[in-house]
Design an enzyme around this catalytic site. Structure first.
Site, PDB file in Angstrom:
ATOM      1  N   CYS A 143       0.843  -1.192   0.000  1.00 38.08           N
ATOM      2  CA  CYS A 143       0.000   0.000   0.000  1.00 38.08           C
ATOM      3  C   CYS A 143       0.880   1.245   0.000  1.00 38.08           C
ATOM      4  O   CYS A 143       1.883   1.298   0.709  1.00 38.08           O
ATOM      5  CB  CYS A 143      -0.901  -0.014   1.231  1.00 38.08           C
ATOM      6  SG  CYS A 143      -1.989   1.425   1.331  1.00 38.08           S
ATOM      7  N   CYS A 157       0.028   4.701   6.926  1.00 40.35           N
ATOM      8  CA  CYS A 157      -0.685   4.431   8.176  1.00 40.35           C
ATOM      9  C   CYS A 157       0.206   3.613   9.104  1.00 40.35           C
ATOM     10  O   CYS A 157       0.571   2.478   8.794  1.00 40.35           O
ATOM     11  CB  CYS A 157      -1.985   3.684   7.888  1.00 40.35           C
ATOM     12  SG  CYS A 157      -3.044   4.488   6.657  1.00 40.35           S
ATOM     13  N   CYS A 175     -16.942  -9.290   3.726  1.00 37.16           N
ATOM     14  CA  CYS A 175     -16.276  -7.997   3.619  1.00 37.16           C
ATOM     15  C   CYS A 175     -15.115  -8.119   2.645  1.00 37.16           C
ATOM     16  O   CYS A 175     -14.158  -8.853   2.901  1.00 37.16           O
ATOM     17  CB  CYS A 175     -15.776  -7.552   4.983  1.00 37.16           C
ATOM     18  SG  CYS A 175     -17.082  -7.448   6.219  1.00 37.16           S
ATOM     19  N   CYS A 234     -20.084   1.795   7.326  1.00 33.41           N
ATOM     20  CA  CYS A 234     -19.413   1.069   8.399  1.00 33.41           C
ATOM     21  C   CYS A 234     -18.141   1.832   8.724  1.00 33.41           C
ATOM     22  O   CYS A 234     -17.302   2.033   7.864  1.00 33.41           O
ATOM     23  CB  CYS A 234     -19.104  -0.350   7.929  1.00 33.41           C
ATOM     24  SG  CYS A 234     -18.128  -1.292   9.081  1.00 33.41           S
ATOM     25  N   ARG A 252     -18.986  -4.165  16.459  1.00 35.21           N
ATOM     26  CA  ARG A 252     -18.287  -5.365  16.007  1.00 35.21           C
ATOM     27  C   ARG A 252     -16.900  -5.445  16.642  1.00 35.21           C
ATOM     28  O   ARG A 252     -16.126  -4.485  16.583  1.00 35.21           O
ATOM     29  CB  ARG A 252     -18.151  -5.337  14.484  1.00 35.21           C
ATOM     30  CG  ARG A 252     -17.491  -6.563  13.894  1.00 35.21           C
ATOM     31  CD  ARG A 252     -17.373  -6.432  12.390  1.00 35.21           C
ATOM     32  NE  ARG A 252     -18.659  -6.101  11.822  1.00 35.21           N
ATOM     33  CZ  ARG A 252     -18.826  -5.446  10.658  1.00 35.21           C
ATOM     34  NH1 ARG A 252     -17.777  -5.067   9.973  1.00 35.21           N
ATOM     35  NH2 ARG A 252     -20.026  -5.195  10.207  1.00 35.21           N
TER      36      ARG A 252
END
Length: 407
Positions: free
Chosen positions: A65, A69, A109, A202, A272
């Protein structure tokens, strides 16, 4: 305890606690943690009974990626020894999804690392959504692909997506310390795009990155404002080879208090338990089912989770039951037409949003376990002596491999 009685009353009325009350939940002692769980459990059972929704992750594209982050094992420059592969073909992704559905999941998902999808990527994912839905009746599909451009949420909705996950992860005030290649506002914008397109939003958070109690309350109150249908709570998985590898700040009791605070602030949404529950809740996982009404089944994006069979046994032994495909997850006032993401007057108190793309250790999309971007590898760091590094296990099966998945 007067505080807990007050919070239960507010939760049953969907009334927002004060910030001081939310902070007080996080400040309770370990001696009081069972009282906190019992109180928040009353709110959870009022809105969701004893049902537990199972969700299953399919990592469509793993690693490399370009975002920075700090929590993510998939970031460019990460030296974590994770699986790295490009886009799964629709039939490969559908096969992976089928394993989770066979294990009892009602939502799949679909996650891909990266800053955000190109239009060609949206086409790929749309084909995958159609393949999954053609083979599985009543399945919910949530996409988690990173930052969305104009029109992309609408295209995913037209392809059959029910929800879109993009986590806020941490408070606005500290966001720049975790990620520099995009902004907190970028994330908020993507959640709003999903809402506007008619997708169930979400969005959740990652705890354990060195944040303060005030940061945790800030991000949960921000999520309530965004009105998610689903709020995934991730607990940082400190992968070796990422900048946060030495951040071992969580205890099982701390995790329970965080989940309770989220339940009190967002009483009627799907809370969740996402990535990191096995690492940080450990043997107290069953207690957390009294707070959250949703978990991920089996493995995560780049790390292995508890065996799917053990998840099902845990749910049954704790006195809960798996939510069936035909059951509506959200309370009636949040889904007046019975559809995933059709909210009308509801709320995390009064809002809506969801959190697929906030799964444990995902990529920039918003998943947990992420990482910091850049070309230079991360210097090794030494974990604290009490760190449970033995519980961090890199996924070597399922999507992207020739081995059977854990479901």
């Amino acid at each position: 305890m007067d505080l807990l009685n007050t919070l239960v009353d507010k939760g049953l009325r969907r009334e927002l606690p004060t910030r001081d009350e939310a902070l007080a939940v996080l400040a309770t002692s370990d001696d009081d943690v069972l009282d906190v769980v019992a109180a928040a459990g009353k709110v959870r059972r009022h809105w969701f009974g004893r049902r537990v929704k199972l969700n299953y992750l399919v990592n469509l594209k793993s690693g490399l990626c370009p975002e920075d982050c700090s929590y993510c094992s998939q970031r460019l420059g990460s030296t974590a020894g994770i699986l790295k592969y490009s886009w799964l073909k629709p039939d490969e992704a559908s096969k992976a999804a089928a394993a989770g559905l066979a294990g009892g999941a009602k939502r799949v998902c679909l996650v891909a690392s990266g800053r955000g999808p190109t239009d060609r990527d949206v086409d790929r994912v749309s084909d995958t959504i159609k393949a999954i839905k053609e083979q599985n009746e009543n399945v919910e599909v949530c996409a988690c692909l990173g930052l969305l451009s104009d029109g992309q949420a609408e295209r995913l909705r037209e392809a059959g997506a029910d929800a879109y996950n993009h986590n806020l992860n941490t408070s606005e005030g500290t966001y720049g310390e975790i990620t520099t290649t995009h902004t907190y506002a970028d994330r908020v914008d993507t959640v709003q795009k999903a809402h506007a397109a008619g997708l169930s939003a979400c969005s959740g958070l990652i705890a354990g990155m060195g944040e303060s109690d005030e940061d945790l309350v800030d991000v949960v109150y921000a999520l309530r404002e965004l009105d998610p249908d689903s709020v995934p709570v991730n607990f940082l998985i400190p992968f070796e080879g990422t900048p946060l590898a030495k951040e071992w700040n969580l205890t099982p009791q701390r995790c329970l208090r965080i989940l309770a605070m989220v339940r009190f602030v967002c009483p009627d949404v799907e809370v969740r338990i996402a990535g990191g529950r096995e690492v940080h809740l450990r043997t107290l996982q069953p207690l957390a089912l009294n707070l959250a009404n949703s978990i991920f089944l089996g493995d995560y994006l780049t790390s292995e989770g508890q065996a799917g069979k053990a998840d099902l046994e845990m749910i049954a032994d704790a006195g809960f039951e798996v939510e069936n495909a035909g059951e509506v997850t959200l309370p009636e006032h949040r889904a007046p037409s019975g559809g995933c993401g059709s909210h009308a007057e509801a709320g995390c108190g009064s809002h809506e949003a969801a959190g697929c793309g906030s799964h444990a250790e995902a990529g920039c999309g918003s998943h947990e376990g992420g990482g910091v971007c850049g070309s230079a590898p991360v210097a090794p760091v030494e974990a604290p002596a009490d760190a449970r590094t033995d519980l961090v296990s890199v996924r070597r099966r399922g999507a992207g491999t020739d081995l059977a998945p854990n479901a």
